[in-house]
Design an enzyme around this catalytic site. Structure first.
Site, short mmCIF file in Angstrom:
data_model
loop_
_atom_site.label_atom_id
_atom_site.label_comp_id
_atom_site.label_asym_id
_atom_site.label_seq_id
_atom_site.Cartn_x
_atom_site.Cartn_y
_atom_site.Cartn_z
N LYS A 6 0.82 -1.22 0.00
CA LYS A 6 0.00 0.00 0.00
C LYS A 6 0.85 1.27 0.00
CE LYS A 6 -4.16 -2.26 1.43
NZ LYS A 6 -3.67 -3.66 1.53
C1 LIG Z 1 -4.30 -4.75 0.93
C2 LIG Z 1 -3.49 -5.99 0.78
C3 LIG Z 1 -3.82 -6.98 -0.17
C4 LIG Z 1 -5.06 -6.91 -1.04
O1 LIG Z 1 -4.98 -5.88 -2.00
P1 LIG Z 1 -6.29 -5.40 -2.78
O2 LIG Z 1 -5.89 -4.18 -3.51
O3 LIG Z 1 -7.30 -5.09 -1.68
O4 LIG Z 1 -6.74 -6.51 -3.65
C5 LIG Z 1 -2.97 -8.07 -0.29
N1 LIG Z 1 -1.89 -8.22 0.50
C6 LIG Z 1 -1.55 -7.30 1.44
C7 LIG Z 1 -0.35 -7.53 2.28
C8 LIG Z 1 -2.33 -6.14 1.61
O5 LIG Z 1 -1.99 -5.23 2.54
#
Ligand SMILES: *Cc1c(COP(=O)(O)O)cnc(C)c1O
Length: 462
Positions: free
Chosen positions: A108
């Site tokens: 993120k």
């Molecule tokens: C948020 C997240 C995901 C999922 O991503 P999306 O964009 O919601 O599909 C997968 N792995 C981790 C470690 C995350 O923080």
């Protein structure tokens, strides 16, 4: 570039309004009216550093002057700990794209670092301020806090459920001591935090008087920023492997990450397959497999950032599947919201977008076995989310084209699952250092009015 609502009932917005506003006013999601075509420039783009490529991609989506955009991009990606920002490394006969070298060790950061730079710039331009109110069960909250810490026009109030995030996730948030960061530990569940947030946002006069805003995963800028790493890794892998197309496997929850991969393919990156990987919460996998989107109940797993049933970015994909038709999208979302079920079997199989996708649900046992295999055979420790993607990639890859599996978090963020799989605890110096960190956090009752009062008093005194 203009941004239109997937439901077609709102005026088109420019980039800055779309980025500051988040949602369209008709309840739809904002999408660019057209995607840029990069197919004639791939050779040149393959030469660029991560930040240079991000600059080139963003330039085609934004109305920010070039010199300013350059500064925002450079500052956003200077916070990453790896010289390649997001390196692609081999794992046996696959590749792993490491998206966890940012400040909070999860993917993120790839988008949130740029979003925070954009907020600061846009607020400066308009001489406005923003008070972010959010609720988090883990990764999103800490990525947002690390993005906006120390920014003079922004305060962030982040609620998390007291005692219900992992200790490391809580520390990543509460150890940020900048005066514009306010952590609220709510005596309740994540759903209680969500409810408090929605209640306060629904009070429009309050929201306006206190300039409240969100950093949710449907913000267009987050999706846009994620397109870059598909191009970066894809172009480099194509060149290194002398291949004509690349495939990606993506662990998925809210459909934000893999949606960016779909857009990268639409923009001209040669992608032969997008593998959508879920844990036991498999609404998206079932949709790709059957054409029916049907809500179930949330199961708690060892890959908690994918413990999601209704995927907030799904509507953008639906809009693409329905031929960018806002009337059809509106009807389909209305039907889903009324019944928790949406049947698109008529489109299934026929639509070229769906042909690009394949999907697999991976259970806990298989996830642990995949972590074990990568460790024993290749000496690489995968986080549980990444392992879900690697397992699905192994099952569904096409022969021939290189497979890139997206690594969405550093394993040290999810020690319990790793210990269960390989009997050792993974470490990262940044997380180890948190053990003795000073922390600041306000514990609060599970009560909307208590949070409202805290916000007002804090903002009056700042
Ligand atoms: C948020 C997240 C995901 C999922 O991503 P999306 O964009 O919601 O599909 C997968 N792995 C981790 C470690 C995350 O923080």
């Amino acid at each position: 570039m203009k941004y239109v609502s997937t439901r077609g009932q709102a005026e088109p917005l420019n980039f800055t309004d779309a980025g500051l506003g988040g949602l369209a006013t008709d309840g739809g999601l904002l999408v660019p009216e057209a995607l840029p075509d990069l197919s004639g420039e791939l050779d040149r783009l393959a030469e660029l550093s991560y930040a240079d490529l991000a600059f080139e991609v963003f330039l085609r989506f934004t109305d920010i002057p070039e010199a300013e955009l350059r500064g925002l991009v450079d500052r956003a990606y200077a916070t990453f700990r790896h010289p390649d920002t997001a390196p692609t490394v081999p794992l046996g006969d696959r590749f792993v794209l490491e998206l966890f070298h940012g400040p909070t060790l999860a993917f993120k950061d790839m988008a949130m670092q740029f979003l925070a730079q954009f907020f600061e710039y846009a607020l400066e331009q308009r001489d406005e301020r923003l008070n972010i109110l959010g609720s988090t069960s883990g990764d999103t909250g800490s990525a947002a806090i690390h993005g906006v810490r120390g920014k003079s026009r922004i305060n962030i109030f982040m609620m998390h459920p007291e005692g219900r995030t992992s200790p490391v996730q809580a520390l990543q948030m509460t150890s940020v001591l900048d005066p514009n960061v306010f952590n609220l530990a709510i005596d309740g569940t994540f759903d209680d935090c969500q409810r408090i947030m929605k209640t306060l946002f629904a009070d429009v006069p309050f929201k306006q008087a206190y300039q409240l805003g969100a950093v949710n995963s449907v913000n267009w800028i987050r999706v846009m920023a994620q397109i870059v790493y598909y191009l970066y890794s894809g172009l480099r892998t194509l060149r290194a492997e002398n291949a004509s197309a690349v495939q990606f496997s993506v662990p998925t929850g809210n459909f934000g990450n893999i949606l960016a991969g779909y857009y990268a393919a639409q923009m001209g990156l040669p992608v032969s397959r997008l593998i959508l990987a879920t844990n036991e919460n498999d609404i998206l996998a079932r949709f790709i497999q059957t054409g029916v989107y049907e809500q179930g109940s949330v199961a708690h797993t060892i890959s908690p950032s994918m413990d999601i049933q209704v995927a907030s970015n799904f509507e953008r994909f639906l809009y693409a599947l329905l031929g960018s038709d806002p009337v059809a999208t509106c009807e389909a979302m209305g039907a889903f919201n009324a019944s928790g079920r949406l049947d698109l079997q008529a489109h299934h199989g026929a639509h070229p977008a769906l042909k690009l996708f394949a999907a697999r649900q991976i259970d806990t046992e298989r996830t642990l076995a995949t972590i074990r295999e990568a460790d024993t055979a290749h000496g690489m420790v995968l986080d549980p989310h990444t392992a879900v993607g690697v397992a699905a990639g192994d099952d569904l890859r096409l022969p021939g084209d290189p497979l890139v599996c997206l690594a969405t978090a550093h394993p040290a963020k999810f020690t319990d699952a790793i210990v269960k799989a390989i009997g050792r605890e993974p470490h990262h110096p940044v997380l180890d250092a948190l053990a003795d960190a000073e922390t600041r956090c306000q514990r609060m009752a599970n009560d909307v009015e208590a949070v409202r009062t805290y916000l007002i008093q804090t903002l009056v005194s700042r």
